[in-house]
Design an enzyme around this catalytic site. Structure first.
Site, PDB file in Angstrom:
ATOM      1  N   ASP A 361      37.523  35.395  33.945  1.00 25.80           N
ATOM      2  CA  ASP A 361      38.644  35.792  34.784  1.00 25.80           C
ATOM      3  C   ASP A 361      39.068  37.178  34.297  1.00 25.80           C
ATOM      4  O   ASP A 361      39.069  37.441  33.095  1.00 25.80           O
ATOM      5  CB  ASP A 361      39.788  34.790  34.621  1.00 25.80           C
ATOM      6  CG  ASP A 361      40.993  35.178  35.451  1.00 25.80           C
ATOM      7  OD1 ASP A 361      40.827  35.388  36.655  1.00 25.80           O
ATOM      8  OD2 ASP A 361      42.092  35.293  34.886  1.00 25.80           O
ATOM      9  N   LYS A 362      39.405  38.099  35.220  1.00 22.89           N
ATOM     10  CA  LYS A 362      39.695  39.474  34.787  1.00 22.89           C
ATOM     11  C   LYS A 362      41.053  39.598  34.082  1.00 22.89           C
ATOM     12  O   LYS A 362      41.129  39.977  32.910  1.00 22.89           O
ATOM     13  CB  LYS A 362      39.670  40.437  35.983  1.00 22.89           C
ATOM     14  CG  LYS A 362      39.979  41.894  35.570  1.00 22.89           C
ATOM     15  CD  LYS A 362      40.058  42.825  36.749  1.00 22.89           C
ATOM     16  CE  LYS A 362      41.402  42.775  37.443  1.00 22.89           C
ATOM     17  NZ  LYS A 362      42.507  43.417  36.690  1.00 22.89           N
ATOM     18  N   THR A 363      42.110  39.249  34.803  1.00 24.98           N
ATOM     19  CA  THR A 363      43.458  39.551  34.317  1.00 24.98           C
ATOM     20  C   THR A 363      43.841  38.658  33.144  1.00 24.98           C
ATOM     21  O   THR A 363      43.808  37.434  33.254  1.00 24.98           O
ATOM     22  CB  THR A 363      44.478  39.398  35.461  1.00 24.98           C
ATOM     23  OG1 THR A 363      44.035  40.182  36.565  1.00 24.98           O
ATOM     24  CG2 THR A 363      45.849  39.869  35.015  1.00 24.98           C
ATOM     25  N   THR A 511      38.202  37.835  40.122  1.00 23.22           N
ATOM     26  CA  THR A 511      39.553  38.392  40.126  1.00 23.22           C
ATOM     27  C   THR A 511      40.170  38.272  41.512  1.00 23.22           C
ATOM     28  O   THR A 511      39.455  38.253  42.529  1.00 23.22           O
ATOM     29  CB  THR A 511      39.543  39.875  39.693  1.00 23.22           C
ATOM     30  OG1 THR A 511      40.866  40.387  39.740  1.00 23.22           O
ATOM     31  CG2 THR A 511      38.648  40.722  40.581  1.00 23.22           C
ATOM     32  N   GLY A 512      41.475  38.199  41.541  1.00 23.18           N
ATOM     33  CA  GLY A 512      42.204  38.202  42.808  1.00 23.18           C
ATOM     34  C   GLY A 512      42.489  39.610  43.286  1.00 23.18           C
ATOM     35  O   GLY A 512      42.982  39.814  44.400  1.00 23.18           O
ATOM     36  N   LYS A 539      38.845  29.787  43.031  1.00 22.63           N
ATOM     37  CA  LYS A 539      38.007  30.221  41.906  1.00 22.63           C
ATOM     38  C   LYS A 539      36.937  29.185  41.573  1.00 22.63           C
ATOM     39  O   LYS A 539      35.812  29.531  41.206  1.00 22.63           O
ATOM     40  CB  LYS A 539      38.870  30.498  40.674  1.00 22.63           C
ATOM     41  CG  LYS A 539      39.658  31.798  40.772  1.00 22.63           C
ATOM     42  CD  LYS A 539      40.458  32.065  39.506  1.00 22.63           C
ATOM     43  CE  LYS A 539      41.209  33.379  39.612  1.00 22.63           C
ATOM     44  NZ  LYS A 539      42.033  33.652  38.425  1.00 22.63           N
ATOM     45  N   ASP A 558      42.555  31.871  31.482  1.00 18.54           N
ATOM     46  CA  ASP A 558      43.756  31.681  30.658  1.00 18.54           C
ATOM     47  C   ASP A 558      44.294  30.255  30.706  1.00 18.54           C
ATOM     48  O   ASP A 558      45.295  29.947  30.086  1.00 18.54           O
ATOM     49  CB  ASP A 558      44.846  32.686  31.048  1.00 18.54           C
ATOM     50  CG  ASP A 558      45.307  32.507  32.490  1.00 18.54           C
ATOM     51  OD1 ASP A 558      44.938  31.493  33.118  1.00 18.54           O
ATOM     52  OD2 ASP A 558      46.040  33.382  32.994  1.00 18.54           O
ATOM     53  N   ASP A 562      43.674  28.981  36.247  1.00 22.11           N
ATOM     54  CA  ASP A 562      42.209  28.827  36.228  1.00 22.11           C
ATOM     55  C   ASP A 562      41.782  27.376  36.000  1.00 22.11           C
ATOM     56  O   ASP A 562      40.592  27.104  35.866  1.00 22.11           O
ATOM     57  CB  ASP A 562      41.600  29.701  35.122  1.00 22.11           C
ATOM     58  CG  ASP A 562      41.884  31.178  35.351  1.00 22.11           C
ATOM     59  OD1 ASP A 562      41.879  31.597  36.519  1.00 22.11           O
ATOM     60  OD2 ASP A 562      42.127  31.891  34.368  1.00 22.11           O
TER      61      ASP A 562
END
Length: 677
Positions: A361-363, A511-512, A539, A558, A562
């Site tokens: 996951d990016k953020t 990512t969103g 996701k 995180d 997720d």
């Protein structure tokens, strides 16, 4: 949470509830004590043995010397043999025949044969063999239990992180109290170099905290008023006052202990295989013993029948097989805990070695989840002045972008003072700095005021294509420059992606954010595949798509939005959990925010699996070769294996497996994180 008080019930299951770890509920100290007493009884039995005297060419006889063997042998069997007989009884009661039953049968056959010899029913002196057999068995078990104890050390070490006493703040100072008596909302004083006695929130002071016991991160982390601190962490440089928010089994430390204990106790696929092999080996041993006794009796060699049968039962004890997996499990999970990798599910760590795609996951995972200034330009070329004026104007704003500008200015030219601050909702801010009116805002403010962005438009277009947040700065209504801000990429992310590529693992990102934002981050990190503009609830579909291609997928997120994706993945890894070790959807929890922990988990999984295979191959192969030798298949060539030597070989096999498992400690997880081979 008193020092170590919640440990025993967890520690007792650290390697599993099978007999190879608990040995009928006995400890290493018990086996040690019984070994020394048994050795003391065995020495005179061997010394006064007629057979040994004949072999070594000496003679010591006196009235009653013939009774030394039987009397001491009976005492030795009753004292030294009890743990094995108890273990055998338990296996019979559970209908799970195994190694303790084999040992129990071997020493029982040896005891009956010895007694029958003393009563004149056999022409076979066997008491010295019984004594040597039991003594060597006790020594082997003592060494084995010591190895298991060392592997369980992670749990004891976690308990040792807590101080015995705490300084509770009272009206006229402080008082020393046992840690176990602390209550929620008590305030405690933690002095420099002291450990935090329970989870809490800093209410006064600030300190660099050594949080390595939770996160595996060796550098102190700055914590100030209002921030959370965890039981067992160390205030390295100054005193703080902490209001207690959790005690006893509710603390993060207790949660970590539970995870380590449960992971060490959980059965893996390899363990099921080893247990099955041990059960098969029991019946192979019994069958071999039956064939052995029948064959030698048919040859008219009753004495050989007894000796060979005892040797077969001893040599076939699947001790090494029983220890092969649990010891690797115990060592790998304790190593992982020390590196901030908390294994909730043993199967997750076992599957990690076969993962061929890792989705991040990016953020908040590959990035910090907060914006930072990445570039700025000034119309007059004086970028220091631009940043200083913008930061001064933004200094009273609580907006995340404003905080990022102030933070960046604090690293460089410094922040001037501002007055007449005015926030314009959704557009920007304005303030007076050094007698000039400074405005900082986005595109809507520029449109509203008719600001000509022409001098910086090309520069802004370049950053806009990456999806950066852009702010322009005006001084007394004239354009002074512009600032670009992006979600800051963690420096560790580059290393993590590079290391995974070296291991032959593909890396994907989800990512969103808009496609250009995702592509910019992926391009910078060298990520193979990007899924952008994905809603949190979708996701898990992205994970499922990769799995349909036959890929074994690990999802790193995180653990909050997720959760479905973590549950869908073959291995769910929650990152940056810090003190929250109870994330249900993840099989592995990384206590720190460092994505390099994924590399460490992958490396540990591979190394642990190879150690398991090595141990299983040695343990099973050893038995296959040794049983025919013990049965007397090579007796025609003068090669035999007496029971005491069989016991020594069996114990040596166990020690080899234990030592091989210890070599797992040489896997350098920290080195893996920092970019070693």
């Amino acid at each position: 949470m008193d020092h170590g008080h919640h440990t025993p019930e967890h520690a007792s299951t650290a390697v599993g509830d099978t007999d190879h770890s608990t040995h009928a509920g006995h400890s290493a100290a018990m086996f040690r004590d019984r070994f020394w007493w048994s050795l003391a009884l065995t020495v005179p039995i061997v010394f006064f043995s007629e057979m040994v005297q004949e072999w070594l060419g000496y003679e010591v006889r006196f009235t009653g010397s013939d009774w030394i063997g039987p009397v001491l042998g009976i005492a030795l069997f009753a004292y030294g043999g009890t743990p094995f007989l108890k273990g055998a009884y338990r296996e019979i009661a559970r209908h799970e025949p195994g190694m303790m039953l084999l040992i129990g049968m071997a020493i029982s056959v040896a005891f009956v044969a010895s007694l029958a010899s003393s009563l004149g029913l056999f022409d076979l002196e066997f008491w010295w063999e019984l004594g040597a057999l039991i003594t060597v068995m006790l020594l082997g078990h003592w060494m084995e239990m010591r190895s298991i104890g060392q592997a369980r050390g992670a749990l004891a070490a976690l308990a040792d992180l807590l101080p015995d006493e705490a300084e509770r703040v009272i009206a006229d100072g402080t008082e020393k109290v046992p840690v176990g008596s602390l209550q929620v909302d008590d305030v405690v004083l933690v002095r420099p170099g002291g450990r935090v006695p329970a989870d809490g929130e800093i209410v006064e002071g600030a300190a660099g905290m050594d949080e390595s016991m939770v996160t595996g991160e060796s550098k102190p982390v700055g914590r100030e008023q209002g921030e959370t601190v965890v039981a067992g962490t160390v205030a390295t440089d100054s005193a703080i006052r902490v209001r207690i928010t959790a005690v006893g089994d509710e603390t993060a430390l207790a949660g970590i202990q539970r995870l380590v204990a449960e992971a060490q106790a959980s059965r893996s696929r390899a363990q099921v295989l080893a247990d099955r092999a041990a059960a098969i080996l029991f019946w192979v041993a019994v069958g071999s013993a039956a064939v052995t006794v029948t064959t030698w009796l048919a040859l008219g060699r009753g004495d050989e029948a007894v000796v060979r049968t005892v040797s077969v039962l001893v040599i076939a004890c699947p001790h090494a097989l029983g220890l092969a997996i649990p010891l690797v499990v115990a060592i790998s999970t304790s190593m992982a805990a020390r590196s901030g990798i908390l294994v909730k599910d043993r199967l997750a760590l076992e599957r990690m070695r076969s993962v061929d795609v890792v989705i991040f996951d990016k953020t908040g995972t590959l990035t910090r989840g907060s914006h930072a200034v990445v570039d700025f330009t000034a119309v007059d070329g004086d970028t220091d002045r631009l940043l200083r004026l913008a930061a001064a104007a933004e200094s009273d704003s609580e907006h995340p972008l404003a905080r990022a500008i102030v933070t960046r200015a604090g690293e460089g030219p410094g922040v001037a003072t501002a007055s007449d601050f005015e926030a314009m909702s959704g557009r920007g801010i304005e303030a007076t700095v050094e007698g000039r009116r400074i405005a900082v805002g986005g595109p809507s403010l520029a449109r509203e005021r008719g600001t000509d962005l022409g001098p910086v438009s090309d520069w802004m277009d370049g950053w806009e294509s990456r999806g950066a947040a852009l702010l322009h700065v005006t001084v007394d209504g004239h354009l002074a420059g512009a600032i670009a801000l992006e979600d800051e990429i963690r420096p560790e992310s580059r290393t993590a992606v590079a290391r995974l590529h070296e291991m032959g693992v593909r890396v994907a990102m989800i990512t969103g954010d808009a496609r250009q934002v995702g592509d910019a981050v992926a391009g910078e990190l060298g990520i193979d595949e990007v899924h952008s503009e994905v809603l949190p609830e979708d996701k898990h579909e992205a994970v499922a798509d990769l799995q349909r291609d036959g890929s074994v997928v690990a999802m790193v997120g995180d653990g909050v939005n997720d959760a479905p994706a973590l549950a869908q993945a073959d291995v769910g890894i929650a990152i940056g959990a810090g003190t929250d070790v109870a994330i249900e959807s993840a099989g592995i929890v990384l206590a720190s925010d460092d994505p390099r922990g994924v590399v460490s988990a992958h490396r540990l999984s591979r190394a642990g699996y190879h150690k398991m295979l090595q141990n299983l191959a040695w343990a099973a192969g050893y038995n296959v070769l040794a049983i025919p030798l013990a049965a007397g298949a090579m007796a025609w060539a003068g090669v035999s294996l007496p029971p005491a030597l069989a016991a020594a070989f069996m114990s040596a096999s166990t020690v080899i497996v234990a030592v091989n498992a210890q070599f797992l400690r040489r896997v350098d997880l920290q080195h893996a994180e920092t970019g070693g081979a």
